[in-house]
Design an enzyme around this catalytic site. Structure first.
Site, mmCIF file in Angstrom:
data_model
loop_
_atom_site.group_PDB
_atom_site.id
_atom_site.type_symbol
_atom_site.label_atom_id
_atom_site.label_comp_id
_atom_site.label_asym_id
_atom_site.label_seq_id
_atom_site.Cartn_x
_atom_site.Cartn_y
_atom_site.Cartn_z
ATOM 1 C CG HIS A 54 2.395 -8.671 0.802
ATOM 2 N ND1 HIS A 54 1.782 -9.771 1.362
ATOM 3 C CD2 HIS A 54 2.239 -7.661 1.704
ATOM 4 C CE1 HIS A 54 1.281 -9.448 2.544
ATOM 5 N NE2 HIS A 54 1.542 -8.168 2.770
ATOM 6 C CG ASP A 56 -2.009 -0.955 1.248
ATOM 7 O OD1 ASP A 56 -2.067 -1.782 0.310
ATOM 8 O OD2 ASP A 56 -2.832 -0.909 2.175
ATOM 9 C CB SER A 83 10.721 3.171 4.251
ATOM 10 O OG SER A 83 11.963 3.614 3.769
#
Length: 292
Positions: A146, A89, A252
């Site tokens: 992921h 995200d 980050s």
């Protein structure tokens, strides 16, 4: 004001500040921790209805909250064979081709893929003529990373560096930002060739972790370290598309590098500043069966 903010980035003791925040974030302070989490949720307008544990009281530390899991099924993975998915995200910072070993950062700024990868020349050669994508994770975002496609881990490199903030402002003003900051480079072998997942540290990012090695940083160091992994046999580490590969404690940036002709086109709407949601379509892949 922007000049002042950038000047402060150069002046602040960023490593010391980040490690101090890391210790505070790891502490279990009961009601104080819960109050801080509630403030953070309100300040950054975080949708806790997506979290597996929606109540602030469920988290013993700030780090537990930052690395919170999502409810099962809340980010369905696009399983189409010709689709690469968003790994996180966040928001797209930049994306495009890797030309002459250079990666576009922002207007007026490029940086070296060789430097990004910790001066690993053979690794950099594997991505020449390929594509890159840079995705920024804001403090409000889900902080687990992921796999965009299925891959088998072949190499990991820890690269020491600065800890500048990696927000859009610093990306516009700090030359070579992502190749200057501390980072962890993971290279996977895929059906499309090599894939590099570069997890970039930043100011007050308490740690970078991977699912196969745990916490990589802290502690920080001054030397590049490299680990190589078997790609066949019982000890091979293979992760499926959509499977967790790492996490940040605080937001980050992830930089992905793709081999030449791995990507056909980026998915509709995938462009700089576009919001990303893990598991949604990121790119359309080349048909490898007709590559010859």
């Amino acid at each position: 004001m922007d000049k002042v903010k950038i000047a402060l980035q150069y002046m602040l003791p960023k490593h010391l500040l980040s490690r101090l925040v890391g210790k505070l974030a790891a502490s279990e302070a009961g009601a104080l921790t819960t109050a801080a989490i509630k403030w953070f949720i309100k300040q950054y307008k975080i949708d806790m209805s997506e979290a597996a544990q929606s109540e602030p009281e469920a988290y013993k530390s700030f780090n537990d909250f930052f690395t919170r899991a999502l409810k099962p099924g809340i980010r369905p993975i696009n399983t189409a064979a010709n689709i690469m998915v968003h790994p996180v995200d966040g928001a797209v910072s930049q994306l495009g081709p890797i030309k002459d070993g250079r990666i576009f950062q922002a207007k007026g700024h490029h940086y070296s893929s060789l430097t990004l990868l910790g001066d690993q020349a053979e690794d950099a050669k594997r991505f020449e003529g390929g594509d890159f994508a840079t995705i920024y994770l804001a403090p409000k975002d889900y902080h687990r990373i992921h796999m965009p496609i299925k891959g088998t881990l072949s190499k990991m490199t820890y690269v020491p560096g600065e800890l500048f903030s990696v927000n859009p402002l610093t990306a516009r003003h700090v030359p070579g930002l992502f190749a200057r900051n501390e980072r962890v480079v993971a290279i996977f072998e895929t059906e499309l060739g090599p894939l590099a997942m570069v997890l970039v540290g930043a100011t007050i990012v308490a740690s970078i972790e991977t699912v196969w090695a745990g916490t990589i940083t802290p502690p920080t160091g001054k030397q590049v370290f490299t680990w190589e992994y078997p790609t066949v046999g019982p000890d091979a580490i293979t992760l499926d598309k959509g499977e967790e590969m790492g996490r940040f404690k605080l937001g980050s940036t992830v930089v992905m590098l793709f081999a030449k002709e791995a990507i056909d086109t980026f998915a509709e709407g995938v462009e700089p500043e576009a919001v990303t949601r893990m598991g949604q379509a990121f790119a359309n892949l080349k048909d490898q069966s007709s590559a010859d």
